[in-house]
Design an enzyme around this catalytic site. Sequence first.
Site, short mmCIF file in Angstrom:
data_model
loop_
_atom_site.label_atom_id
_atom_site.label_comp_id
_atom_site.label_asym_id
_atom_site.label_seq_id
_atom_site.Cartn_x
_atom_site.Cartn_y
_atom_site.Cartn_z
N ASP A 142 1.04 -1.00 -0.09
CA ASP A 142 -0.18 -0.08 -0.04
C ASP A 142 1.03 1.16 -0.11
OD1 ASP A 142 -3.20 0.91 1.62
OD2 ASP A 142 -2.03 1.85 0.04
C1 GLC Z 1 -4.11 4.48 -0.44
C2 GLC Z 1 -5.05 3.30 0.01
C3 GLC Z 1 -4.91 2.38 -1.00
C4 GLC Z 1 -4.78 3.19 -2.27
C5 GLC Z 1 -3.40 3.41 -2.48
C6 GLC Z 1 -3.14 4.08 -3.62
O1 GLC Z 1 -3.27 4.84 0.82
O2 GLC Z 1 -4.99 2.56 1.25
O3 GLC Z 1 -6.45 1.59 -0.76
O4 GLC Z 1 -5.10 2.17 -3.40
O5 GLC Z 1 -3.20 4.27 -1.22
O6 GLC Z 1 -4.00 5.38 -3.94
#
Ligand code: GLC
Length: 746
Positions: free
Chosen positions: A279
């Site tokens: 993430d």
């Molecule tokens: C965010 C979220 C994730 C998302 C990623 C990219 O922090 O937790 O669900 O896909 O970053 O935006």
Amino acid sequence: MKKFSFRIYTLLLFFGLSGYLSAQQNIENRIEEVLSKMTLRQKIGQMNQVNARKPDEKLYQQIRNGEVGSILNAEDPVLLNQLQKISVEESKSGIPLIFARDVIHGFKTIFPIPLAQAASFNPKAAETGARIAAVEASENGIRWTFAPMMDISRDPRWGRIAESFGEDTYLSEIMAAAMVKGFQGDDLSNPSSVAACAKHFIGYGAVEGGRDYNISNIPERQLRNIYLPPFEKSVREMGCATVMTSFNSNDGVPPSASKFLLTDVLRGEWKFDGVVVSDWASIGIMVTQGFCENKKDAARKAANAGMEIDMVSACFIDHLEQLVKEGSVSEQTIDHAVRNILRLKYRLGLFENPYTDLESERKIYAPEHLDEAKKAAEESFVLLKNKNNILPLSEQIKTVAIIGPMADAPHDQMGTWCFDGEKEHTQTPLNALKKQFGSKVDFIYEKTLSFSRDKDKSRFAKAIDAAKKSDVVLLFIGEESILSGEAHSLADLNLVGAQSELVAELSKTGKSIVTVVMAGRPLTIGREADLSDAVLYAWHPGTMGGPAIADMLFGKSSPSGKLPVTFPRYVGQIPLYYNHEKIGRPAKKNEVLLNDIPLEAKQSSLGNTSYYLDAGFDVLFDFGYGLSYTTFEYSNLTLSKDNLSKNDVLQVSVALRNTGNREGCEVVQLYTADIAASITPLVKELKDFKRITLKPGEQQIVTFDLPIQKLAFWNIDMEKVVEPGKFDVMVGGNSVDLLKKRFTVN
Ligand code: GLC
């Protein structure tokens, strides 16, 4: 003739399968060929994902150096082609980039939030919505979406419940699988397909206190029985192309560095051959979590656990080369990751077709897309109350007061996680009501509160005046979109601002109040529901929410949604979910409450059961609950047999009759309960459901095939088995009012 066609079929199958296998082998051969020519730095470059919100010369040079494998948050197709051209034509390895984006519930045409889509209990609708999102996003060059999110969410204080499919494992499995199918289509190499991403792996929805980014402590058995199944189905049955790890630590280990999760389960047990992505900076965050001493340590632990793409933390690109040189991470580990990344790019057809066709017909906001978004919204609405059948509104109604901050909130109506939605395209309830019914009804509109958190009551008098002049009040309340979603946890689920006072003041007029709630989560609306004649929960319904609501209020459509998540009366009851484990002293109706206790009462165990003195044990609204404009009667639950072996299929049938005077759609739900097991079993769990539409007076025998293997669970010995014993099977229109029969598994 039969033998002839059988032979033809066998030959076709053989050539089809051998064609598929040789295509796969061809990809593997090409992967090895590309890999063999890559330097270590170029390999690590494939494991580096950067954010391109503001592309600059530094990014262009990184791409030329082969230090970038994928990019997120660039969404202009011209820019994407420019970046792709650098990678394909100017970098040494010439490997194409993948462009990724959070396309969660629509790209431009915004569908209801996933929690609302779960309320439709209609996986086909979720698949259609994801397919449309993929078509619109891929037109812009996006070929990888970070969706569907499939975290089991039992805590509405957690703002990301809005992105989930709610509290139930089976419903989440089915809805997530449908979305994966919609995003990826039948052929991932089709330019309109996008790689899906099963997220967040794992346990993020169980963060302590519903506080985002917090810890979870889910034991392995509960992981396997409750939280992992949606991911397993998406990966093993649907071929979900990627998996994203989560921010929480579970039992002290961040999933971004969990060998158990990323290697033992994902690769060892599930034979996953796709790509694992972190993430947002979740690798680097492990330093803050105290799990790693520094970013180099984080890179080491993550890579050795099975992490493959580092989203924006730069731990991999900055430290992996040194870690390999010093022997802390093997080059085999790097090669394994890069093979999976290259395989994804081949499967997406990017080596043959790296650029976005800017000349192709634009399908963004196509009429058929908007129609599907409206249908999805209609099916997601849940009718929670309808006193005296005030809904649908009668033809005799001539004057309607439209009041509240959510009647004309084009931005907020779209809900959380819709980066590319455009409020100019949102059709709000106010506009739709006037457009569709303005010729027959006089509407008086008083926004009264400028936004959901507004505490200014200065316009209450005008709202009350409008109400007094009307035959009925349509009250639109709820929460702005930003109040749910990532990093937006709430400790109090009562309506924000002065909305609750507004309901109270309007109720004093004596006028009938139809309350429409637009929110990204369950809210504790018990008081407001009591003061309303009808309550329609519309969630954040997306671009076409307005026409969907207008048609439903005036009876051009009927509500069929059911709650995918339990609504608590008080936030203090949370976590509160229907499929909980059995306990030794379950609460009963006759509990003693706070004010029943006599003064100077001696120590006693009061009601002797599990409940709150100040709140009882009742929920506000049950999982699976939702009313229709008609009524349904269930009768004659029958089982094909009541003694079964573990490989049998139990046929369960029930008679369903539409006992009202309007056509309606009912979500018939089938639950089972294990009477006694080697671990404390759940009081019940959803195992199947069907949407059945019946005309007034019509009856249908609804039949379910329940494979006994569906009763398998991870037991005391950590084996997934069906244990012999007694079970109940229950069928009904929600998780409480159920017909029940018992059967035995030998
Ligand atoms: C965010 C979220 C994730 C998302 C990623 C990219 O922090 O937790 O669900 O896909 O970053 O935006």
